[in-house]
Design a protein around this motif. Structure first.
Motif, PDB file in Angstrom:
ATOM      1  N   ALA A  95      46.506  24.235   8.013  1.00  0.00           N
ATOM      2  CA  ALA A  95      47.903  23.846   8.255  1.00  0.00           C
ATOM      3  C   ALA A  95      48.347  22.808   7.221  1.00  0.00           C
ATOM      4  CB  ALA A  95      48.043  23.297   9.671  1.00  0.00           C
ATOM      5  N   ARG A  96      47.475  21.844   6.937  1.00  0.00           N
ATOM      6  CA  ARG A  96      47.833  20.799   5.961  1.00  0.00           C
ATOM      7  C   ARG A  96      47.999  21.360   4.552  1.00  0.00           C
ATOM      8  NH1 ARG A  96      43.416  16.997   6.147  1.00  0.00           N
ATOM      9  NH2 ARG A  96      42.798  17.868   8.156  1.00  0.00           N
ATOM     10  N   PHE A  97      47.199  22.374   4.211  1.00  0.00           N
ATOM     11  CA  PHE A  97      47.281  22.956   2.869  1.00  0.00           C
ATOM     12  C   PHE A  97      48.249  24.147   2.835  1.00  0.00           C
ATOM     13  CE2 PHE A  97      43.732  20.251   2.332  1.00  0.00           C
ATOM     14  CZ  PHE A  97      43.602  19.997   0.970  1.00  0.00           C
ATOM     15  N   ASN A  98      49.035  24.258   3.891  1.00  0.00           N
ATOM     16  CA  ASN A  98      50.062  25.285   3.938  1.00  0.00           C
ATOM     17  C   ASN A  98      49.514  26.707   3.758  1.00  0.00           C
ATOM     18  OD1 ASN A  98      52.634  26.245   4.233  1.00  0.00           O
ATOM     19  ND2 ASN A  98      53.192  25.943   2.068  1.00  0.00           N
ATOM     20  N   ARG A  99      48.438  26.981   4.451  1.00  0.00           N
ATOM     21  CA  ARG A  99      47.880  28.336   4.431  1.00  0.00           C
ATOM     22  C   ARG A  99      47.937  28.910   5.846  1.00  0.00           C
ATOM     23  NH1 ARG A  99      43.506  29.801   0.214  1.00  0.00           N
ATOM     24  NH2 ARG A  99      43.491  28.062  -1.251  1.00  0.00           N
ATOM     25  N   LYS A 100      48.010  30.233   5.934  1.00  0.00           N
ATOM     26  CA  LYS A 100      47.975  30.905   7.236  1.00  0.00           C
ATOM     27  C   LYS A 100      46.546  31.395   7.501  1.00  0.00           C
ATOM     28  CE  LYS A 100      52.442  30.850   8.180  1.00  0.00           C
ATOM     29  NZ  LYS A 100      52.934  29.997   9.271  1.00  0.00           N
ATOM     30  N   VAL A 101      46.212  31.518   8.768  1.00  0.00           N
ATOM     31  CA  VAL A 101      44.841  31.900   9.141  1.00  0.00           C
ATOM     32  C   VAL A 101      44.808  33.307   9.716  1.00  0.00           C
ATOM     33  CG1 VAL A 101      42.862  31.359  10.621  1.00  0.00           C
ATOM     34  CG2 VAL A 101      44.223  29.506   9.632  1.00  0.00           C
ATOM     35  N   MET A 102      43.874  34.107   9.187  1.00  0.00           N
ATOM     36  CA  MET A 102      43.643  35.431   9.758  1.00  0.00           C
ATOM     37  C   MET A 102      42.236  35.420  10.363  1.00  0.00           C
ATOM     38  SD  MET A 102      43.407  38.913   7.544  1.00  0.00           S
ATOM     39  CE  MET A 102      42.404  40.268   8.105  1.00  0.00           C
ATOM     40  N   LEU A 103      42.138  35.829  11.621  1.00  0.00           N
ATOM     41  CA  LEU A 103      40.835  35.842  12.293  1.00  0.00           C
ATOM     42  C   LEU A 103      40.222  37.239  12.192  1.00  0.00           C
ATOM     43  CD1 LEU A 103      41.798  33.903  15.548  1.00  0.00           C
ATOM     44  CD2 LEU A 103      40.609  32.982  13.548  1.00  0.00           C
ATOM     45  N   VAL A 104      38.922  37.284  11.868  1.00  0.00           N
ATOM     46  CA  VAL A 104      38.237  38.571  11.734  1.00  0.00           C
ATOM     47  C   VAL A 104      36.975  38.575  12.602  1.00  0.00           C
ATOM     48  CG1 VAL A 104      36.926  40.039  10.148  1.00  0.00           C
ATOM     49  CG2 VAL A 104      39.092  39.050   9.407  1.00  0.00           C
ATOM     50  N   GLY A 105      36.777  39.637  13.330  1.00  0.00           N
ATOM     51  CA  GLY A 105      35.572  39.761  14.180  1.00  0.00           C
ATOM     52  C   GLY A 105      35.953  39.582  15.635  1.00  0.00           C
ATOM     53  N   ARG A 106      35.444  40.505  16.470  1.00  0.00           N
ATOM     54  CA  ARG A 106      35.804  40.508  17.875  1.00  0.00           C
ATOM     55  C   ARG A 106      35.489  39.172  18.552  1.00  0.00           C
ATOM     56  NH1 ARG A 106      34.202  43.284  23.073  1.00  0.00           N
ATOM     57  NH2 ARG A 106      32.070  42.720  22.576  1.00  0.00           N
ATOM     58  N   SER A 107      34.283  38.641  18.294  1.00  0.00           N
ATOM     59  CA  SER A 107      33.912  37.414  19.004  1.00  0.00           C
ATOM     60  C   SER A 107      34.717  36.227  18.482  1.00  0.00           C
ATOM     61  CB  SER A 107      32.411  37.148  18.911  1.00  0.00           C
ATOM     62  OG  SER A 107      32.010  37.031  17.586  1.00  0.00           O
ATOM     63  N   MET A 108      35.024  36.220  17.164  1.00  0.00           N
ATOM     64  CA  MET A 108      35.840  35.121  16.626  1.00  0.00           C
ATOM     65  C   MET A 108      37.200  35.101  17.313  1.00  0.00           C
ATOM     66  SD  MET A 108      35.804  32.624  14.468  1.00  0.00           S
ATOM     67  CE  MET A 108      34.475  32.881  13.297  1.00  0.00           C
ATOM     68  N   ILE A 109      37.796  36.273  17.428  1.00  0.00           N
ATOM     69  CA  ILE A 109      39.133  36.358  18.036  1.00  0.00           C
ATOM     70  C   ILE A 109      39.064  35.938  19.508  1.00  0.00           C
ATOM     71  CG2 ILE A 109      40.973  37.979  18.708  1.00  0.00           C
ATOM     72  CD1 ILE A 109      40.195  39.543  16.074  1.00  0.00           C
ATOM     73  N   SER A 110      38.039  36.419  20.245  1.00  0.00           N
ATOM     74  CA  SER A 110      38.037  36.111  21.682  1.00  0.00           C
ATOM     75  C   SER A 110      37.680  34.650  21.959  1.00  0.00           C
ATOM     76  CB  SER A 110      37.160  37.083  22.468  1.00  0.00           C
ATOM     77  OG  SER A 110      35.834  36.967  22.064  1.00  0.00           O
ATOM     78  N   TYR A 111      36.775  34.054  21.174  1.00  0.00           N
ATOM     79  CA  TYR A 111      36.448  32.630  21.375  1.00  0.00           C
ATOM     80  C   TYR A 111      37.682  31.756  21.113  1.00  0.00           C
ATOM     81  CZ  TYR A 111      31.385  32.489  22.155  1.00  0.00           C
ATOM     82  OH  TYR A 111      30.138  32.589  22.706  1.00  0.00           O
ATOM     83  N   VAL A 112      38.376  32.045  20.003  1.00  0.00           N
ATOM     84  CA  VAL A 112      39.531  31.203  19.651  1.00  0.00           C
ATOM     85  C   VAL A 112      40.627  31.366  20.711  1.00  0.00           C
ATOM     86  CG1 VAL A 112      41.370  30.846  17.948  1.00  0.00           C
ATOM     87  CG2 VAL A 112      39.006  31.135  17.186  1.00  0.00           C
ATOM     88  N   GLU A 113      40.817  32.596  21.158  1.00  0.00           N
ATOM     89  CA  GLU A 113      41.821  32.854  22.191  1.00  0.00           C
ATOM     90  C   GLU A 113      41.512  32.043  23.462  1.00  0.00           C
ATOM     91  OE1 GLU A 113      42.479  36.971  24.054  1.00  0.00           O
ATOM     92  OE2 GLU A 113      43.281  37.099  22.017  1.00  0.00           O
ATOM     93  N   LEU A 114      40.245  32.109  23.878  1.00  0.00           N
ATOM     94  CA  LEU A 114      39.810  31.396  25.077  1.00  0.00           C
ATOM     95  C   LEU A 114      39.980  29.885  24.905  1.00  0.00           C
ATOM     96  CD1 LEU A 114      38.364  32.450  27.671  1.00  0.00           C
ATOM     97  CD2 LEU A 114      36.241  31.681  26.648  1.00  0.00           C
ATOM     98  N   ALA A 115      39.575  29.373  23.738  1.00  0.00           N
ATOM     99  CA  ALA A 115      39.644  27.927  23.489  1.00  0.00           C
ATOM    100  C   ALA A 115      41.084  27.439  23.480  1.00  0.00           C
ATOM    101  CB  ALA A 115      38.969  27.601  22.165  1.00  0.00           C
ATOM    102  N   ARG A 116      41.999  28.284  22.982  1.00  0.00           N
ATOM    103  CA  ARG A 116      43.410  27.884  22.966  1.00  0.00           C
ATOM    104  C   ARG A 116      43.970  27.933  24.384  1.00  0.00           C
ATOM    105  NH1 ARG A 116      46.897  31.138  19.459  1.00  0.00           N
ATOM    106  NH2 ARG A 116      48.330  29.405  19.658  1.00  0.00           N
ATOM    107  N   LYS A 117      43.572  28.956  25.136  1.00  0.00           N
ATOM    108  CA  LYS A 117      44.054  29.086  26.514  1.00  0.00           C
ATOM    109  C   LYS A 117      43.614  27.893  27.366  1.00  0.00           C
ATOM    110  CE  LYS A 117      42.767  32.217  29.714  1.00  0.00           C
ATOM    111  NZ  LYS A 117      42.133  33.494  30.004  1.00  0.00           N
ATOM    112  N   LEU A 118      42.360  27.464  27.160  1.00  0.00           N
ATOM    113  CA  LEU A 118      41.832  26.362  27.973  1.00  0.00           C
ATOM    114  C   LEU A 118      42.189  24.985  27.396  1.00  0.00           C
ATOM    115  CD1 LEU A 118      38.262  27.758  28.745  1.00  0.00           C
ATOM    116  CD2 LEU A 118      40.186  27.641  30.309  1.00  0.00           C
ATOM    117  N   GLY A 119      42.871  24.986  26.259  1.00  0.00           N
ATOM    118  CA  GLY A 119      43.320  23.715  25.687  1.00  0.00           C
ATOM    119  C   GLY A 119      42.295  22.991  24.828  1.00  0.00           C
ATOM    120  N   TYR A 120      41.215  23.670  24.425  1.00  0.00           N
ATOM    121  CA  TYR A 120      40.232  23.022  23.558  1.00  0.00           C
ATOM    122  C   TYR A 120      40.711  22.996  22.108  1.00  0.00           C
ATOM    123  CZ  TYR A 120      36.909  23.104  27.355  1.00  0.00           C
ATOM    124  OH  TYR A 120      36.297  22.902  28.554  1.00  0.00           O
TER     125      TYR A 120
END
Ligand SMILES: [Zn+2]
Ligand SMILES: [Zn+2]
Length: 605
Positions: free
Chosen positions: A263-288
């Motif tokens: 975010a600071r370097f003005n880049r966008k993030v693309m997530l690759v891999g089923r577990s990467m996507i689901s962990y990040v989704e869960l962590a955002r949902k739970l507020g981590y």
């Protein structure tokens, strides 16, 4: 007998029983290995279990997906189990739950993230079993049976990790969980709670069970925030490149750092891999992870951006086949082609056993023409485990009477025990144990070795498909080494050959050798059928007899030892039971069970 008297007698019996009772510390996994961590504590009619993890298979375990602890002892005593207490959400601590929970039917206790990951795993394997989830946080104490379990915050490579302080009728235990003493973990989570550890130390710790993973590493494990600074430098120095970062999906501190730097370097993030996507989704949902959705882009959106405006966060830091990074390195990834305008950061250390896979991946990444940054270069990864100085600090904070190293291969346990000895714990008070070795703490506060309980590994092939013991593996190893030969034999009702036997083989011999073998095999089949017709071999054993004769002749003449699969068809006979010994029409599980049964009765075929 008057009630009062009876009451007194019951009371004194209970007191006598309690006096005789000892606390049994029962390690069921995680000793002498990295993985499948599990320890049970038993006192009289009560039992609690700490963690329930899996282990990834070793190279020679062909086709095995993962390995879990043998929990026969827990199943036999399941009515005693008051709870399974989870230190954190890594696979080596929770991964066996989907298979173990339905068998022992116990409530589970853990932090919100840990329980969410357990729930996710249960959903993944589609088991109908619904456990009783009990959410706890650091600072809480749970009273169950004769145990008092307090939770203490520790730093590790996944948020919400905890150590356990356990009060029992005969003494106290401190189980470190997986820990390091990182005082500046990312995301303002707060480091290991030294104050609580010290206060439990003051109360008195009879036995310390402590994480041995890094007992060969001198000094201190670097802080997660140091990794953050290194990653920031990578962003600064590779302004014109797309940046691809491979890390453990569960390392949410790492992910959070990458997101805030992006975010600071003005880049966008693309997530690759089923577990990467689901962990990040869960962590955002739970507020981590507190990051707005705008930071993330889909592969289609990423394609429209200049490469140096994107960051790819992917799985594959362990060189896992079919993971994002590995597919990219092979040029087989659907969305990402790597080239000389990419910088790839492998932000992890290979787990023992994965070194070759990781090394191959790094080689292929260089072949793609990209810049590759991996651990040798600089601090782009921090271990989640305490190094020797930190292990010493824990011991001096809690001053245990007895020490038991856990979570490590045998050499790690021994090195950790040497450290305890350097710290002044008497040699007689240090117990290097193996899985199944029971330690008993009696009411006078003395710890000694007790009798062993059943322990070991259960291999799992396919999620919830079945559990196999070693025989299936032996069969697979034999097939992988010598291949298999199918011999189709058609006989009439009198067991005379109707046509020449047909042969087909896989992974066994070359075609021309197969041609040469044909007459030998045909005469071996003839000899076997002679014995059947002559009555020296029972008709029901025709398959076994044919296998034996073929094995003899090709072993002797060609030094070939493939698995032989005779397929016997009897024509012109009334349909009766199939000749015994055939393996067709059985599920792998039935076959494995059949083989086990045969071995148990002493008949190995
Ligand atoms: Zn861990
Ligand atoms: Zn672990």
């Amino acid at each position: 007998m008057p009630d009062a008297k009876r009451g007194r007698r019951n009371k004194s019996e209970a007191a006598r029983r309690a006096k005789k009772s000892v606390l049994r510390i029962i390690p069921l996994g995680g000793l002498g290995e990295i993985g499948k961590n599990m320890t049970a504590l038993e006192y009289a009619g009560d039992m609690i279990v700490i963690d329930c993890g899996l282990k990834f298979p070793e190279e020679e375990m062909l086709g095995i997906d993962f390995v879990i602890p043998d929990v026969q002892y827990l199943v036999e005593n399941k009515e005693k189990i008051k709870g399974i207490f989870l230190t954190h959400g890594h696979e080596d601590h929770i991964g066996a739950l989907p298979l173990v929970l339905p068998r022992v039917d116990s409530p589970i206790y853990g932090s919100p993230l840990t329980l969410a990951l357990v729930e996710h795993r249960l959903l993944d394997v589609r088991t109908p079993y619904k456990p009783s989830y009990n959410e706890v946080k650091a600072g809480d104490t749970v009273k169950t049976g004769c145990f008092d379990v307090s939770f203490i915050r520790v730093s590790h490579s996944i948020p919400d990790s905890m150590a356990l302080f356990i009060r029992t009728p005969v003494g106290t235990l401190l189980h470190s969980g997986d820990f390091k003493l990182d005082m500046t973990p990312a995301g303002g989570a707060g480091g290991t709670d030294l104050a609580s550890l010290a206060s439990f130390g003051k109360e008195g710790v009879t036995v310390l069970l402590s994480d041995s993973t890094n007992s060969e590493r001198a000094g201190f494990t670097i802080s997660e925030s140091v990794v953050g600074r290194t990653l920031e430098n990578v962003f600064r120095q590779h302004k014109d490149h797309r940046i691809v970062i491979a890390a453990f999906a569960s390392n949410l501190y790492r992910a959070a750092q990458v997101f805030s730097i992006a975010a600071r370097f003005n880049r966008k993030v693309m997530l690759v891999g089923r577990s990467m996507i689901s962990y990040v989704e869960l962590a955002r949902k739970l507020g981590y992870i507190d990051i707005s959705q705008e930071l993330f882009v889909t592969p289609q959106e990423a394609e429209k951006l200049p490469p140096n405006r994107t960051v790819v966060m992917t799985t594959g830091s362990q060189g896992e086949p079919f993971s994002g990074l590995v597919l990219m390195s092979k040029g087989e990834h659907k969305q990402i082609r790597l080239g000389d305008r990419d910088t790839v950061v492998v932000s992890a250390t290979p787990i023992p056993g994965n070194e070759k896979l990781v090394s191959n991946t790094i080689n292929r990444l260089f072949e793609c023409g990209c810049d590759v940054i991996y651990e040798r270069d600089m601090a782009i990864h921090a271990s989640g485990h305490a190094s020797r100085e930190e292990q010493k600090i824990l011991m001096s904070l809690v001053k245990p009477k007895y020490f038991m190293p856990v979570h490590g291969e045998y050499r790690h346990l021994v090195r950790h025990s040497q450290l305890a000895s350097e710290m002044g714990i008497p040699a007689n008070n240090i117990f290097v144990a193996g899985n199944g070795d029971v330690l008993e703490l009696d009411s006078s506060g003395k710890l000694r070795r007790g009798s062993r309980v059943a322990s070991g590994s259960v291999l799992v092939d396919g999620v919830m498909l079945g559990e196999f013991e070693g025989s299936l593996l032996r069969e697979r190893r034999e097939l992988s080494e010598s291949g298999v030969m199918a011999v189709s034999v058609v006989v009439d009702g009198e067991y005379r050959l109707v046509s020449q036997p047909q042969i087909d083989s896989r992974g066994s011999i070359y075609g021309f050798e197969e041609e040469n073998m044909r007459p030998d095999i045909a005469s071996a089949v003839e000899r076997a059928l002679d014995n059947v017709r002559g009555g020296s071999v029972d008709r029901s054993s025709v398959v076994t007899e044919i296998r034996k004769k073929i094995r003899e002749v090709i072993g002797k003449n060609y030094r070939a030892y493939p698995g032989i699969m005779p397929l016997v068809s009897v024509i012109g006979a009334a349909l009766g039971p199939r000749p015994a010994g055939g393996k067709n029409g059985q599920s792998p599980k039935q076959r494995a069970q059949g083989k086990l049964d045969r071995q148990k009765s002493g008949k190995v075929v």
